[in-house]
Enzyme design. Structure first.
Site, PDB file in Angstrom:
ATOM      1  N   GLU A  98       0.728  -1.131  -0.150  1.00 25.84           N
ATOM      2  CA  GLU A  98      -0.039  -0.025   0.172  1.00 25.84           C
ATOM      3  C   GLU A  98       0.818   1.127   0.038  1.00 25.84           C
ATOM      4  O   GLU A  98       1.838   1.348   1.056  1.00 25.84           O
ATOM      5  CB  GLU A  98      -0.809   0.129   1.284  1.00 25.84           C
ATOM      6  CG  GLU A  98      -1.882   1.255   1.242  1.00 25.84           C
ATOM      7  CD  GLU A  98      -2.733   1.121   2.415  1.00 25.84           C
ATOM      8  OE1 GLU A  98      -2.623   0.409   3.350  1.00 25.84           O
ATOM      9  OE2 GLU A  98      -3.316   2.143   2.731  1.00 25.84           O
ATOM     10  N   ARG A 100       5.008 -12.903   9.626  1.00 21.75           N
ATOM     11  CA  ARG A 100       5.674 -11.439   9.520  1.00 21.75           C
ATOM     12  C   ARG A 100       7.120 -11.545  10.011  1.00 21.75           C
ATOM     13  O   ARG A 100       7.227 -12.286  11.149  1.00 21.75           O
ATOM     14  CB  ARG A 100       4.838 -10.577   9.481  1.00 21.75           C
ATOM     15  CG  ARG A 100       4.638 -10.318  11.219  1.00 21.75           C
ATOM     16  CD  ARG A 100       3.776  -8.968  11.441  1.00 21.75           C
ATOM     17  NE  ARG A 100       2.890  -8.603  10.621  1.00 21.75           N
ATOM     18  CZ  ARG A 100       2.949  -7.453   9.767  1.00 21.75           C
ATOM     19  NH1 ARG A 100       3.596  -6.412   9.956  1.00 21.75           N
ATOM     20  NH2 ARG A 100       1.860  -7.076   8.996  1.00 21.75           N
ATOM     21  N   LYS A 125       4.348   1.026   9.580  1.00 22.77           N
ATOM     22  CA  LYS A 125       4.390   2.076   9.002  1.00 22.77           C
ATOM     23  C   LYS A 125       3.679   3.375   9.389  1.00 22.77           C
ATOM     24  O   LYS A 125       4.437   4.576   9.431  1.00 22.77           O
ATOM     25  CB  LYS A 125       3.675   1.979   7.419  1.00 22.77           C
ATOM     26  CG  LYS A 125       4.727   1.507   6.574  1.00 22.77           C
ATOM     27  CD  LYS A 125       3.937   1.469   5.260  1.00 22.77           C
ATOM     28  CE  LYS A 125       2.876   0.259   4.791  1.00 22.77           C
ATOM     29  NZ  LYS A 125       2.554   0.122   3.447  1.00 22.77           N
TER      30      LYS A 125
HETATM   31  P1  ATP Z   1       2.671  -2.197   8.040  1.00 22.31           P
HETATM   32  O1  ATP Z   1       1.727  -2.825   9.214  1.00 22.31           O
HETATM   33  O2  ATP Z   1       3.944  -1.937   8.056  1.00 22.31           O
HETATM   34  O3  ATP Z   1       1.767  -1.094   7.562  1.00 22.31           O
HETATM   35  P2  ATP Z   1       1.426  -3.479   6.035  1.00 22.31           P
HETATM   36  O4  ATP Z   1       1.158  -4.865   5.935  1.00 22.31           O
HETATM   37  O5  ATP Z   1       0.330  -2.435   6.141  1.00 22.31           O
HETATM   38  O6  ATP Z   1       2.668  -3.009   6.675  1.00 22.31           O
HETATM   39  P3  ATP Z   1       1.534  -3.365   2.881  1.00 22.31           P
HETATM   40  O7  ATP Z   1       1.859  -2.248   2.185  1.00 22.31           O
HETATM   41  O8  ATP Z   1       0.179  -3.652   2.741  1.00 22.31           O
HETATM   42  O9  ATP Z   1       2.029  -2.920   4.517  1.00 22.31           O
HETATM   43  O10 ATP Z   1       2.401  -4.589   2.743  1.00 22.31           O
HETATM   44  C1  ATP Z   1       2.896  -4.999   1.634  1.00 22.31           C
HETATM   45  C2  ATP Z   1       3.304  -6.225   1.794  1.00 22.31           C
HETATM   46  O11 ATP Z   1       4.420  -6.727   2.499  1.00 22.31           O
HETATM   47  C3  ATP Z   1       2.218  -7.514   2.204  1.00 22.31           C
HETATM   48  O12 ATP Z   1       1.877  -8.668   1.337  1.00 22.31           O
HETATM   49  C4  ATP Z   1       2.553  -7.612   3.566  1.00 22.31           C
HETATM   50  O13 ATP Z   1       2.018  -8.796   4.041  1.00 22.31           O
HETATM   51  C5  ATP Z   1       4.084  -7.766   3.466  1.00 22.31           C
HETATM   52  N1  ATP Z   1       4.705  -7.210   4.924  1.00 22.31           N
HETATM   53  C6  ATP Z   1       4.384  -6.212   5.407  1.00 22.31           C
HETATM   54  N2  ATP Z   1       4.941  -6.157   6.655  1.00 22.31           N
HETATM   55  C7  ATP Z   1       5.812  -7.264   6.824  1.00 22.31           C
HETATM   56  C8  ATP Z   1       6.624  -7.974   7.671  1.00 22.31           C
HETATM   57  N3  ATP Z   1       6.868  -7.395   8.969  1.00 22.31           N
HETATM   58  N4  ATP Z   1       7.014  -9.132   7.403  1.00 22.31           N
HETATM   59  C9  ATP Z   1       6.674  -9.916   6.121  1.00 22.31           C
HETATM   60  N5  ATP Z   1       5.933  -9.317   5.273  1.00 22.31           N
HETATM   61  C10 ATP Z   1       5.517  -7.927   5.419  1.00 22.31           C
HETATM   62 MG    MG Z   2      -1.478  -4.009   4.442  1.00 24.82          MG
END
Ligand code: ATP
Ligand code: MG
Length: 561
Positions: free
Chosen positions: A38, A265, A275
């Protein structure tokens, strides 16, 4: 015979699933993954793990990996983030299939499928406010309450949904819901919201839309549109999987189906990885920006001096798990140390200088000392550095009254100046505050390194920089940004309370060997006996700035004992 890297370890559970699917000729035996960020912030080390996994699997199985921006939330998304995400993925050494894709490219198709679902009696417009809808969902152990609008006619739903799209209703006044099962034990199946009204400009579609699809209604459909075969996401989406499949069943024709697979994760101790919270650090100026070298963002790590290889080998080492766990941030530091040990030229830098005067060395004489650039890389050759009557050494390499095991300089003691001579401390001078200002030594001319008398041994070897040849630099030493192992894990305390007040220490009077004069941003070095350092982007020809990437050893483990 060398065993190829891949055969050394057994398959992880995702590889096992993929190989099973390939054996069964599922989805024409294609492997097509995607990385779906995102664009609401910069990527962090957790995303790097997901990137390595998705792009890595595509490479391993001769498949494809898409980059798809999950841009269904116009309030928080920006072009700046889109650009940084592309840059970070390429920097890690991956290239996506075709053009970058956007969930917003599918808004038309998603809308058409919503119409189809309404016509099939699988979706309805609900006029109730969000709070009431949540309340009616109830608790998993008891059935929820059906909305009074659940059984609207298809015609009425079509008309209202059309008018939602046309912007006739204010934010929050209506939603489109899927008609699934209000008594399902899985709360996500209790008539989840598909669309909300949001009069908000989108960074790509502008004001074209005032209804936006929810994540659950957009994600699987986007996978389907793109022909994704294996849709990898983190564990918290496991409970969403029945809904992912249910939505696909409403729209899919033929046998092709993307499959959602969840993995743990990446969590790192001493590190914040949300984020939203990283944004808070940026907005409250607690760091200098998303690429502050203390940030766990890819851009922060890059500026800190991490290499793509080190991050990829870290991701490999962490592996893929089915259960949540916490990885020691020391493992990340180990990975960069290991890579820089291979590639970083060794140089002399004195960070906290004190002057040594070699009283029996000829005044005005300059000798060129030859030093090996990198013992790990014979091809990197050697360089000459000037030696003269006055040299800087590290202040903490001298003690007035040293203990027996201090194998450095002290009154009457001998050390070798690396690559040069053995010197002996004859005297020293202090200022009125008791600080050492000058150290007087004699040298033994027979002990020049590489010469015939060089075999005389002393216990200590110090790095040094010739005073008249030294160049000045600023050096930024970083420590962990948080002092607590789990800054986000305290119910009664905000993560900001654990910020380390000493996470940045700027040294301005550092003395470097003259070969560093032409160092350019991103160049990496080992400052001998100190650690790995890189040139910061703030650096210029007349104001060199270095970042410490990591010290040579993990001093934190010791400090905390
Ligand atoms: P955050 O919780 O940091 O805002 P998010 O999951 O909302 O992260 P996205 O931009 O939706 O952020 O993530 C893009 C991809 O990265 C998704 O497939 C998500 O599952 C993966 N991802 C995000 N954080 C992690 C992590 N800590 N470890 C592994 N994969 C991750
Ligand atoms: Mg997300």
């Amino acid at each position: 015979m060398e065993i190829p890297e891949k055969e050394k370890r057994s398959l992880n559970f995702i590889e096992a699933i993929i190989e099973e699917d390939l054996r069964n000729n599922k989805n024409e035996s294609r492997v097509h993954t995607r990385f779906p960020p995102e664009p609401n912030g910069y990527l962090h080390i957790g995303h790097a793990k997901s990137i390595c996994l998705n792009f890595g699997l595509a490479e391993e199985y001769n498949g494809l990996c898409n980059l798809r921006f999950d841009d269904t939330n116009p309030e928080k998304e920006e072009q700046e983030y889109v650009d940084s995400i592309k840059e970070d993925i390429r920097w890690l050494g991956f290239e996506w299939n075709g053009k970058p894709l956007f969930a917003s490219d599918y808004f038309d198709q998603l809308y058409k499928w919503a119409i189809k679902m309404i016509k099939d009696g699988k979706a309805y417009v609900d006029d109730q406010p969000q709070e009431v809808i949540s309340e009616q969902k109830g608790v998993p152990t008891r059935p929820g309450v059906e909305s009074p609008f659940r059984n609207r006619t298809v015609e009425e739903n079509l008309e209202l949904f059309q008018r939602m799209k046309n912007g006739e209703f204010p934010n929050g006044s209506k939603v489109l819901r899927a008609k699934v099962d209000m008594s399902s034990p899985n709360m996500h199946l209790r008539d989840p919201i598909m669309y909300r009204i949001l009069h908000e400009k989108h960074h790509r579609t502008g004001n074209q839309w005032c209804i936006y699809p929810m994540y659950d209604y957009a994600h699987g459909q986007s996978d389907y549109i793109e022909g994704i075969t294996h849709s990898l996401c983190t564990l918290e989406f496991e409970i969403h999987r029945p809904l992912y499949d249910w939505f696909l069943d409403q729209i899919a024709e033929g046998s092709y189906r993307p499959r959602q697979i969840e993995f743990a994760r990446l969590n790192l101790n001493y590190t914040i990885m949300s984020k939203r919270k990283l944004l808070q650090l940026v907005e409250e100026n607690l760091v200098t920006g998303w690429d502050d070298p203390r940030m766990p963002t890819i851009s922060g790590l890059r500026r800190r001096g991490y290499t793509p290889q080190s991050i990829r080998s870290f991701a490999d080492r962490v592996g893929i798990a089915k259960r949540d766990n916490v990885i020691d941030v020391g493992l990340l530091e180990f990975s960069i140390r290991e890579h820089l040990n291979q590639i970083a030229p060794r140089v002399f830098a004195v960070l906290d200088p004190v002057k040594v005067i070699i009283t029996n060395y000829t005044e005005g004489l300059v000798e060129e000392m030859e030093l090996i650039n990198n013992p790990e890389d014979p091809a990197s050759g050697s360089r000459k550095i000037p030696f003269s009557r006055e040299v800087y050494i590290e202040r903490n390499d001298f003690m007035e009254d040293p203990p027996r095991k201090f194998f450095r300089l002290g009154p009457g003691r001998e050390v070798r100046l690396k690559g040069a001579y053995i010197i002996k401390c004859e005297d020293y001078k202090k200022d009125k505050n008791g600080n050492i200002t000058e150290i007087y030594c004699s040298y033994d001319p027979k002990t020049r390194s590489g010469g015939s008398g060089a075999n005389r041994k002393v216990k200590g070897t110090l790095h040094w920089v010739s005073v008249p040849h030294a160049i000045e630099a600023e050096v930024r030493l970083y420590d962990r940004l948080f002092m607590d192992e789990d800054p986000d894990g305290h119910k009664d305390k905000d993560f900001l309370e654990f910020i380390n007040p000493d996470s940045l220490n700027i040294l301005t009077n550092c003395k470097l060997e003259p070969s560093l004069k032409s160092a350019k941003p991103d160049d990496k070095f080992q400052f001998q006996r100190l650690g790995y350092f890189c040139v910061d982007k703030d650096s210029s020809a007349d104001n060199l700035v270095f970042n410490r990437t990591v010290p040579l050893r993990d001093s934190w483990a010791k400090k905390n004992r």
